[in-house]
Design a protein around this motif. Structure first.
Motif, PDB file in Angstrom:
ATOM      1  N   PRO A  77       4.352  -1.708   7.315  1.00  0.00           N
ATOM      2  CA  PRO A  77       3.692  -1.345   6.276  1.00  0.00           C
ATOM      3  C   PRO A  77       4.426  -1.361   5.216  1.00  0.00           C
ATOM      4  N   ARG A  80       5.909  -4.161   3.569  1.00  0.00           N
ATOM      5  CA  ARG A  80       4.333  -5.142   3.143  1.00  0.00           C
ATOM      6  C   ARG A  80       3.661  -5.087   2.416  1.00  0.00           C
ATOM      7  N   THR A  81       3.608  -3.640   2.318  1.00  0.00           N
ATOM      8  CA  THR A  81       3.759  -3.236   0.079  1.00  0.00           C
ATOM      9  C   THR A  81       4.375  -3.083  -1.210  1.00  0.00           C
ATOM     10  N   TYR A  84       4.191  -6.834  -1.368  1.00  0.00           N
ATOM     11  CA  TYR A  84       3.145  -7.295  -1.790  1.00  0.00           C
ATOM     12  C   TYR A  84       2.876  -7.017  -3.584  1.00  0.00           C
ATOM     13  N   VAL A 108       1.598   3.653  -6.037  1.00  0.00           N
ATOM     14  CA  VAL A 108       1.390   3.641  -5.052  1.00  0.00           C
ATOM     15  C   VAL A 108       0.515   5.529  -4.670  1.00  0.00           C
ATOM     16  N   GLU A 116      -5.841  -1.510  -2.507  1.00  0.00           N
ATOM     17  CA  GLU A 116      -5.632  -2.413  -2.535  1.00  0.00           C
ATOM     18  C   GLU A 116      -4.603  -2.889  -1.619  1.00  0.00           C
ATOM     19  N   TYR A 117      -4.252  -1.606  -0.661  1.00  0.00           N
ATOM     20  CA  TYR A 117      -2.806  -1.593   0.342  1.00  0.00           C
ATOM     21  C   TYR A 117      -3.297  -0.682   1.492  1.00  0.00           C
ATOM     22  N   CYS A 118      -4.265   0.260   0.920  1.00  0.00           N
ATOM     23  CA  CYS A 118      -4.135   1.659   2.112  1.00  0.00           C
ATOM     24  C   CYS A 118      -4.900   0.476   3.506  1.00  0.00           C
ATOM     25  N   VAL A 198       3.131   5.919   0.753  1.00  0.00           N
ATOM     26  CA  VAL A 198       2.809   4.445   1.837  1.00  0.00           C
ATOM     27  C   VAL A 198       2.825   5.083   3.286  1.00  0.00           C
ATOM     28  N   ASN A 202      -1.302   4.873   4.917  1.00  0.00           N
ATOM     29  CA  ASN A 202      -1.050   3.195   5.648  1.00  0.00           C
ATOM     30  C   ASN A 202      -0.663   4.106   7.327  1.00  0.00           C
TER      31      ASN A 202
END
Length: 240
Positions: A77, A80-81, A84, A108, A116-118, A198, A202
């Motif tokens: 994660p 990836r975050t 992204y 973040v 968008e990312y959690c 993050v 995540n």
């Protein structure tokens, strides 16, 4: 497996553009999700398609009566975050999102960006895209039940080999494409506060990633001696 419709659920920034190349070369009739405008159009194309690839969530199989199999790739994660963020907000080619002043820490730590990312990977794999904190046990059981193959971006070459082996395709190396430009390494670009944010946001994706890592190791250890030799030869060729 060759008679089933292959559904490649491409999680954003997990190396999926490269992974798709293997599917394209082995599936004569492939449908790319981003080219479809309506569910009716997609339903019609899935009647004869060999594979569907794209950024869709679990549940798209409901548009067809055919037998199907989901496959995907996971990524850590944090990596990836970060990828992204740089792909979407620090890429001048995407003028609509480009923001030269936005920092990763601001991104973040700002709850406006959470959806968008959690835990995005778990949400897409479960089909609960609007739920930023899905139940881990549910996601874990869902992955085991509904996904024929799950690879790891950090083990891209081995993942590609295992996937092609499972599909009874001739192993071939496909180099990574669509790599995020100007993305610094995580250890050089992230503050401890950003990393903790993050990881905290995540938590489910972290547990899921660790679970898949354990399963991945088991799959490698279960290879026969002949398959191990094939894997070694494949990795040597990939490095050259």
């Amino acid at each position: 497996m060759k008679d089933k419709l292959l559904l490649y659920l491409h999680l954003p920034k997990t190396g999926g553009s490269s992974f798709t190349q293997a599917i394209i070369e082995n599936c004569p009739n492939i449908v790319h999700f981003h080219t479809i405008e309506t569910a009716v159009e997609l339903r019609g194309q899935l009647v004869t398609a060999d594979a569907l690839c794209g950024h869709f969530r679990y549940g798209i199989h409901q548009l067809t009566d055919r037998p199907y199999q989901y496959v995907t790739m996971l990524r850590h994660p944090v990596e990836r975050t970060l990828s992204y963020f740089y792909f979407k907000y620090k890429n001048p080619e995407y003028e609509i999102f480009y923001d030269k002043d936005l920092t990763f820490e601001e991104y973040v730590l700002n709850p406006n960006y959470d959806l968008e990312y959690c835990n995005l990977q778990a949400r897409m794999l479960l089909g609960e895209i609007a739920n930023p904190y899905p139940n881990f046990k549910k996601v874990q059981a869902h992955l085991v039940k509904h996904f024929a193959f799950v690879g790891l971006t950090e083990q891209y070459d081995i993942s590609l080999f295992l996937f092609m082996h499972k599909m009874n395709w001739k192993p071939k190396h496909y180099p990574k494409v669509n790599v995020t430009p100007n993305r610094p390494p995580a250890e050089l670009s992230l503050s401890s506060e950003a990393i903790q944010a993050v990881l905290q946001k995540n938590e489910i994706d972290i547990k899921l990633y660790e679970h898949v890592c354990r399963e991945f190791i088991d799959h490698v250890l279960e290879l026969s001696s002949e398959q191990e030799q094939q894997l070694r030869a494949y990795l040597r060729a990939a490095r050259n």
